[in-house]
Design a protein around this motif. Sequence first.
Motif, PDB file in Angstrom:
ATOM      1  N   ASN A 181      -7.712   7.265   1.297  1.00 54.04           N
ATOM      2  CA  ASN A 181      -7.320   7.823   2.595  1.00 54.04           C
ATOM      3  C   ASN A 181      -8.376   8.799   3.122  1.00 54.04           C
ATOM      4  N   ARG A 207       0.841  -1.205   0.000  1.00 53.24           N
ATOM      5  CA  ARG A 207       0.000   0.000   0.000  1.00 53.24           C
ATOM      6  C   ARG A 207       0.875   1.254   0.000  1.00 53.24           C
ATOM      7  N   ALA A 256      -3.808   6.195   6.975  1.00 56.10           N
ATOM      8  CA  ALA A 256      -4.005   5.892   5.547  1.00 56.10           C
ATOM      9  C   ALA A 256      -5.439   5.454   5.290  1.00 56.10           C
ATOM     10  N   ASN A 257      -5.637   4.268   4.719  1.00 55.30           N
ATOM     11  CA  ASN A 257      -6.974   3.875   4.284  1.00 55.30           C
ATOM     12  C   ASN A 257      -7.601   2.775   5.123  1.00 55.30           C
ATOM     13  N   ALA A 263      -5.167   6.726  -4.198  1.00 59.54           N
ATOM     14  CA  ALA A 263      -4.773   6.561  -2.801  1.00 59.54           C
ATOM     15  C   ALA A 263      -5.305   7.699  -1.933  1.00 59.54           C
ATOM     16  N   ASN A 304      -4.441  -0.693  -5.287  1.00 61.09           N
ATOM     17  CA  ASN A 304      -4.681   0.708  -5.634  1.00 61.09           C
ATOM     18  C   ASN A 304      -5.235   0.857  -7.047  1.00 61.09           C
ATOM     19  N   ASN A 321      -0.743   4.702  -0.721  1.00 59.57           N
ATOM     20  CA  ASN A 321      -1.464   5.284   0.414  1.00 59.57           C
ATOM     21  C   ASN A 321      -0.506   5.945   1.383  1.00 59.57           C
TER      22      ASN A 321
END
Length: 340
Positions: free
Chosen positions: A261, A173, A284-285, A257, A204, A176
């Motif tokens: 997020n 990731r 982040a996500n 990304a 992503n 991100n």
Amino acid sequence: MKHTFASDNYSGVHPDIMEALINANRGHQGSYGADVFTEEAVAKFRALLGNDIEVFFAYNGTGANVMGLSAMTRSFDSIICSDLAHINVDESTAPEKFMGCKLVTIPTTDGKIYPSQVEEKIQRIDDQHHPQARVISISQTTEYATVYSIEEVKALSAVARKHNLFLHMDGSRISNAAASLQADFRAFTRDAGVDVLSFGGTKNGMMFGEAVIFFRPELATTFKYIRKQSMQLHSKMRFISAQFSALLSNELWKKNASHANAMAKLLEAEIRKTSAIITQRVDANGIFMIVPTEVIPKLQEEHFFYVWNDKLSEARLMCSFDTTEEEIRNFGKKLKELLA
């Protein structure tokens, strides 16, 4: 299947990347990377990370991690990592089978490992009775969706250099992380002292595909043989390369990304309106929350997600490039109803 918060692997393919796949499907191209799409994708990576890097494409993250680590180790070596690292928890026994190395794990509460902890694990150097520490491996973002700062990566690199070790980054990731840090990829990889990077695309917006990037080209001397032996050499490589070329064009990686997020931040705000407990910083996500055990199956009926820790009743919620505000609001509404 309706939208879920189970994983960013659940999402589909971004339309721009699907278009790139369709364009790559026209006519004939050389196999095993001897094609214009692979040449273009490698050039884009070099524009981001330096002209002297070596780039190799692979099918998946497990393959990318295991191959990258294989290039730096021998079977009597050890790899120091978080106890939550994918190579320790989510990649079955692939690392042990293909590398023969010992994984030396560090317990973590936030997904990160720190220099003082790593120093404690570097023991009995040159002792034939003990595995020899060779690599420090970190995940960016971590498995708790937290993000190493540039200074934190540099500090781990300093430990690696002090003890003649390598620093590996699992970047499944990584986009991100870059969006979270508001930094270019080079700032927290090459310039921070990373030696080998797994650069993720699948989570992503890509259909499939990862890249193994060497910042020290001498480590890649025999990598083409490692990739073939590992069954990760894609014959029609253009279909991986074309996706990366699209992802790295017009900052599509960043748009995807950043959106994921931002949706996680919105989800955090919705959860904080309830009595649920958020257990990790939302960098982040991903969101990690604790709710009463009996609430989880009822919530999963409409918004599926995975339970991260059964004992704590801790759930993991992941946002993707295609997560919408409406889905976030609906989740928040349902959670509020169940916890009322």
